[in-house]
Design a protein around this motif. Structure first.
Motif, PDB file in Angstrom:
ATOM      1  N   GLY A  25      34.105  31.027  27.353  1.00  0.00           N
ATOM      2  CA  GLY A  25      33.236  29.884  27.136  1.00  0.00           C
ATOM      3  C   GLY A  25      33.949  28.570  27.327  1.00  0.00           C
ATOM      4  N   ASN A  26      33.292  27.507  26.918  1.00  0.00           N
ATOM      5  CA  ASN A  26      33.838  26.167  27.069  1.00  0.00           C
ATOM      6  C   ASN A  26      35.149  26.040  26.301  1.00  0.00           C
ATOM      7  OD1 ASN A  26      33.663  23.297  27.820  1.00  0.00           O
ATOM      8  ND2 ASN A  26      33.430  22.993  25.629  1.00  0.00           N
ATOM      9  N   SER A  42      38.093  23.419  24.682  1.00  0.00           N
ATOM     10  CA  SER A  42      38.448  22.066  24.258  1.00  0.00           C
ATOM     11  C   SER A  42      39.665  22.160  23.338  1.00  0.00           C
ATOM     12  CB  SER A  42      37.289  21.383  23.526  1.00  0.00           C
ATOM     13  OG  SER A  42      36.964  22.073  22.337  1.00  0.00           O
ATOM     14  N   LYS A  90      34.575  13.127  25.729  1.00  0.00           N
ATOM     15  CA  LYS A  90      34.705  13.699  27.065  1.00  0.00           C
ATOM     16  C   LYS A  90      35.268  12.670  28.030  1.00  0.00           C
ATOM     17  CE  LYS A  90      32.009  16.377  29.084  1.00  0.00           C
ATOM     18  NZ  LYS A  90      31.007  17.062  29.840  1.00  0.00           N
ATOM     19  N   ASP A 103      35.431  16.601  32.953  1.00  0.00           N
ATOM     20  CA  ASP A 103      35.231  17.939  32.393  1.00  0.00           C
ATOM     21  C   ASP A 103      36.114  18.198  31.170  1.00  0.00           C
ATOM     22  OD1 ASP A 103      33.362  18.558  34.325  1.00  0.00           O
ATOM     23  OD2 ASP A 103      34.817  19.517  35.653  1.00  0.00           O
ATOM     24  N   ASN A 115      34.189  27.986  23.057  1.00  0.00           N
ATOM     25  CA  ASN A 115      32.798  28.108  22.620  1.00  0.00           C
ATOM     26  C   ASN A 115      32.057  29.065  23.539  1.00  0.00           C
ATOM     27  OD1 ASN A 115      33.324  24.769  22.160  1.00  0.00           O
ATOM     28  ND2 ASN A 115      32.677  25.979  20.406  1.00  0.00           N
ATOM     29  N   TRP A 153      28.578  28.406  25.879  1.00  0.00           N
ATOM     30  CA  TRP A 153      28.387  26.996  26.220  1.00  0.00           C
ATOM     31  C   TRP A 153      29.145  26.640  27.482  1.00  0.00           C
ATOM     32  CZ3 TRP A 153      29.285  23.273  21.487  1.00  0.00           C
ATOM     33  CH2 TRP A 153      28.098  23.173  20.754  1.00  0.00           C
ATOM     34  N   ASN A 154      28.570  25.694  28.248  1.00  0.00           N
ATOM     35  CA  ASN A 154      29.333  25.079  29.324  1.00  0.00           C
ATOM     36  C   ASN A 154      29.949  23.795  28.769  1.00  0.00           C
ATOM     37  OD1 ASN A 154      27.366  23.017  29.383  1.00  0.00           O
ATOM     38  ND2 ASN A 154      26.366  23.806  31.208  1.00  0.00           N
ATOM     39  N   ASN A 155      30.600  23.003  29.626  1.00  0.00           N
ATOM     40  CA  ASN A 155      31.293  21.811  29.120  1.00  0.00           C
ATOM     41  C   ASN A 155      30.352  20.649  28.799  1.00  0.00           C
ATOM     42  OD1 ASN A 155      30.707  20.934  31.672  1.00  0.00           O
ATOM     43  ND2 ASN A 155      32.788  20.342  32.197  1.00  0.00           N
ATOM     44  N   GLU A 156      29.061  20.867  28.956  1.00  0.00           N
ATOM     45  CA  GLU A 156      28.060  19.881  28.545  1.00  0.00           C
ATOM     46  C   GLU A 156      27.377  20.316  27.246  1.00  0.00           C
ATOM     47  OE1 GLU A 156      27.357  16.937  30.025  1.00  0.00           O
ATOM     48  OE2 GLU A 156      28.909  17.279  31.515  1.00  0.00           O
TER      49      GLU A 156
END
Length: 124
Positions: free
Chosen positions: A4-5, A7, A42, A45, A63, A66-69
């Protein structure tokens, strides 16, 4: 295995000072709640979370779903499946998701150097 995303979650001493600093690097506020002492920022990306008085250390965060949005993905590996896969490979956990069920859940582990990694699924 889709994680997933990605961060980085930063444990900060002063949320306002950190927000100001990262804005100078071109980050913009994407989410969060200052009154609860956390913001998501952000830059393209790249996603970082700023958390004051919530976590003892910086950590990597994934995550699933989820994508990065922060938009839900139709096809993703559920957090419980990730947990089963990692357990079968001998990974030790700091905390675990309930093994049964659906929807939001989380687990945490640490890499060989002790860096915490949070897997936090928000979608069903």
């Amino acid at each position: 295995m889709q994680l997933g995303n990605f961060s980085i979650s930063l444990s900060v001493k002063d949320l306002n000072a950190s927000e100001d600093f990262y804005k100078k690097l071109g980050f913009t506020v994407f989410g969060g709640d200052k009154e609860q002492n956390w913001l998501i920022l952000k830059n393209g990306d790249t996603v970082i979370g700023l958390f004051q008085d919530m976590f003892p250390n910086n950590m990597l965060t994934f995550n699933p779903g989820w994508n990065n949005e922060a938009q839900s993905l139709e096809d993703f590996t559920d957090i419980r499946e990730l947990q089963r896969n990692l357990k079968s490979q001998g990974i030790e956990f700091l905390s675990e998701a309930e093994p049964e069920g659906q929807g939001p859940a989380s687990f945490m582990l640490a890499d060989p150097d002790g860096n915490p990694i949070l897997f936090d699924q928000h979608v069903s």
